[in-house]
Design a protein around this motif. Structure first.
Motif, PDB file in Angstrom:
ATOM      1  N   UNK A 168      24.515  33.458  71.738  1.00 34.83           N
ATOM      2  CA  UNK A 168      24.772  33.628  70.311  1.00 34.83           C
ATOM      3  C   UNK A 168      25.009  35.100  70.015  1.00 34.83           C
ATOM      4  N   UNK A 169      26.161  35.403  69.444  1.00 32.62           N
ATOM      5  CA  UNK A 169      26.496  36.799  69.153  1.00 32.62           C
ATOM      6  C   UNK A 169      25.788  37.262  67.882  1.00 32.62           C
ATOM      7  N   UNK A 170      25.726  38.563  67.691  1.00 36.11           N
ATOM      8  CA  UNK A 170      25.110  39.114  66.487  1.00 36.11           C
ATOM      9  C   UNK A 170      25.850  38.641  65.238  1.00 36.11           C
ATOM     10  N   UNK A 171      27.169  38.551  65.329  1.00 37.73           N
ATOM     11  CA  UNK A 171      27.971  38.103  64.194  1.00 37.73           C
ATOM     12  C   UNK A 171      27.667  36.639  63.861  1.00 37.73           C
ATOM     13  N   UNK A 172      27.543  35.799  64.893  1.00 34.91           N
ATOM     14  CA  UNK A 172      27.217  34.388  64.668  1.00 34.91           C
ATOM     15  C   UNK A 172      25.826  34.239  64.071  1.00 34.91           C
ATOM     16  N   UNK A 173      24.888  35.021  64.578  1.00 30.45           N
ATOM     17  CA  UNK A 173      23.516  34.955  64.080  1.00 30.45           C
ATOM     18  C   UNK A 173      23.447  35.395  62.617  1.00 30.45           C
ATOM     19  N   UNK A 174      24.158  36.433  62.288  1.00 30.56           N
ATOM     20  CA  UNK A 174      24.182  36.916  60.900  1.00 30.56           C
ATOM     21  C   UNK A 174      24.800  35.865  59.982  1.00 30.56           C
ATOM     22  N   UNK A 175      25.882  35.239  60.426  1.00 32.96           N
ATOM     23  CA  UNK A 175      26.512  34.184  59.626  1.00 32.96           C
ATOM     24  C   UNK A 175      25.605  32.986  59.444  1.00 32.96           C
ATOM     25  N   UNK A 176      24.857  32.634  60.502  1.00 25.54           N
ATOM     26  CA  UNK A 176      23.940  31.495  60.427  1.00 25.54           C
ATOM     27  C   UNK A 176      22.813  31.764  59.436  1.00 25.54           C
ATOM     28  N   UNK A 177      22.294  32.991  59.454  1.00 25.40           N
ATOM     29  CA  UNK A 177      21.218  33.366  58.516  1.00 25.40           C
ATOM     30  C   UNK A 177      21.715  33.262  57.071  1.00 25.40           C
ATOM     31  N   UNK A 178      22.934  33.710  56.833  1.00 25.44           N
ATOM     32  CA  UNK A 178      23.513  33.618  55.492  1.00 25.44           C
ATOM     33  C   UNK A 178      23.730  32.168  55.077  1.00 25.44           C
ATOM     34  N   UNK A 179      24.131  31.338  56.042  1.00 24.04           N
ATOM     35  CA  UNK A 179      24.353  29.920  55.741  1.00 24.04           C
ATOM     36  C   UNK A 179      23.039  29.226  55.381  1.00 24.04           C
ATOM     37  N   UNK A 180      21.978  29.527  56.119  1.00 25.23           N
ATOM     38  CA  UNK A 180      20.670  28.973  55.786  1.00 25.23           C
ATOM     39  C   UNK A 180      20.228  29.400  54.398  1.00 25.23           C
ATOM     40  N   UNK A 181      20.498  30.658  54.058  1.00 27.60           N
ATOM     41  CA  UNK A 181      20.141  31.166  52.732  1.00 27.60           C
ATOM     42  C   UNK A 181      20.931  30.439  51.652  1.00 27.60           C
ATOM     43  N   UNK A 182      22.211  30.177  51.928  1.00 25.55           N
ATOM     44  CA  UNK A 182      23.032  29.450  50.957  1.00 25.55           C
ATOM     45  C   UNK A 182      22.509  28.033  50.742  1.00 25.55           C
ATOM     46  N   UNK A 183      22.124  27.355  51.831  1.00 28.02           N
ATOM     47  CA  UNK A 183      21.639  25.986  51.714  1.00 28.02           C
ATOM     48  C   UNK A 183      20.377  25.891  50.867  1.00 28.02           C
ATOM     49  N   UNK A 184      19.621  26.959  50.838  1.00 31.62           N
ATOM     50  CA  UNK A 184      18.399  26.987  50.032  1.00 31.62           C
ATOM     51  C   UNK A 184      18.640  27.507  48.617  1.00 31.62           C
TER      52      UNK A 184
END
Length: 213
Positions: A179-195
């Motif tokens: 998992x790249x840093x860019x993918x991890x950052x995008x995933x964290x933002x997506x989790x935040x959006x879902x909440x």
């Protein structure tokens, strides 16, 4: 790969219980039988014809457990009922794989209709019943799907099993080395959006319950 104790990487944001969906006409007869602790016993008796219904032998359906989460959760409810009745541990592999449980399943599902919509999954099954209520006397589905069906067909009714089981809509952030840093950052933002509040509003509009319910 997944740290289930890390709330920042594992989140459940929506949930929906398993329910019975039938017609208002048949709900008058079925509700006392399906809403109590003997629901699965009563279903088996109606399917076998030993308990009479006003319309003849029971025809019900649930989604394929191998293709649908709702179908798998339906089997979990049956397993819970079997274990409770026999003072067994439902989490014990011996209980699940026993011939006695297999016999119990066959008895409960005496009236099961396992047709194409059931094999395709919960969504297809619910849509088929919403369009044509003569296919089954009731189906097992998600509350969110059932409430959506009520909007389309006001002749339908929902019955809640007791107990029921909750289907949780969860998202996890994978900790793989690839998992790249860019993918991890995008995933964290997506989790935040879902909440986020906007996401929760969309879930409520689709008849899901939020984690705050």
């Amino acid at each position: 790969l997944i740290d289930m104790t890390d709330s920042e990487r594992v989140r459940t944001y929506l949930r929906t219980p398993i329910v019975f969906l039938t017609t208002k006409q048949k709900a008058e007869f079925l509700r006392p039988l399906l809403a109590g602790p003997d629901a699965w016993k009563n279903i088996g008796e109606m399917g076998a014809g030993t308990r009479k219904t006003p319309w003849g032998k029971l025809r019900f359906s649930h989604a394929d457990p191998l293709a649908s989460n709702s179908g798998f959760l339906t089997l979990a409810l049956m397993l819970n009922d079997y274990a409770r009745r026999n003072n067994l541990d439902s989490s014990d592999e011996k209980t699940v794989s026993s011939q006695n449980f297999a016999h119990y399943l066959r008895s409960v599902e005496a009236g099961l209709v396992f047709d194409i919509p059931a094999k395709e999954g919960s969504s297809s099954l619910t849509k088929a019943f919403t369009r044509d209520t003569t296919l089954y006397d009731f189906i097992v589905t998600y509350e969110s799907s059932a409430l959506s069906a009520l909007v389309e067909n006001d002749k339908l009714a929902v019955i809640y099993p007791e107990p029921t089981v909750i289907s949780e809509q969860s998202v996890v952030l994978v900790n793989g080395a690839w998992v790249t840093d860019e993918q991890r950052e995008g995933a964290v933002k997506f989790l935040a959006f879902l909440s986020s509040q906007d996401s929760m509003k969309n879930g409520i509009a689709a008849h899901f319950r939020t984690t705050q319910n």
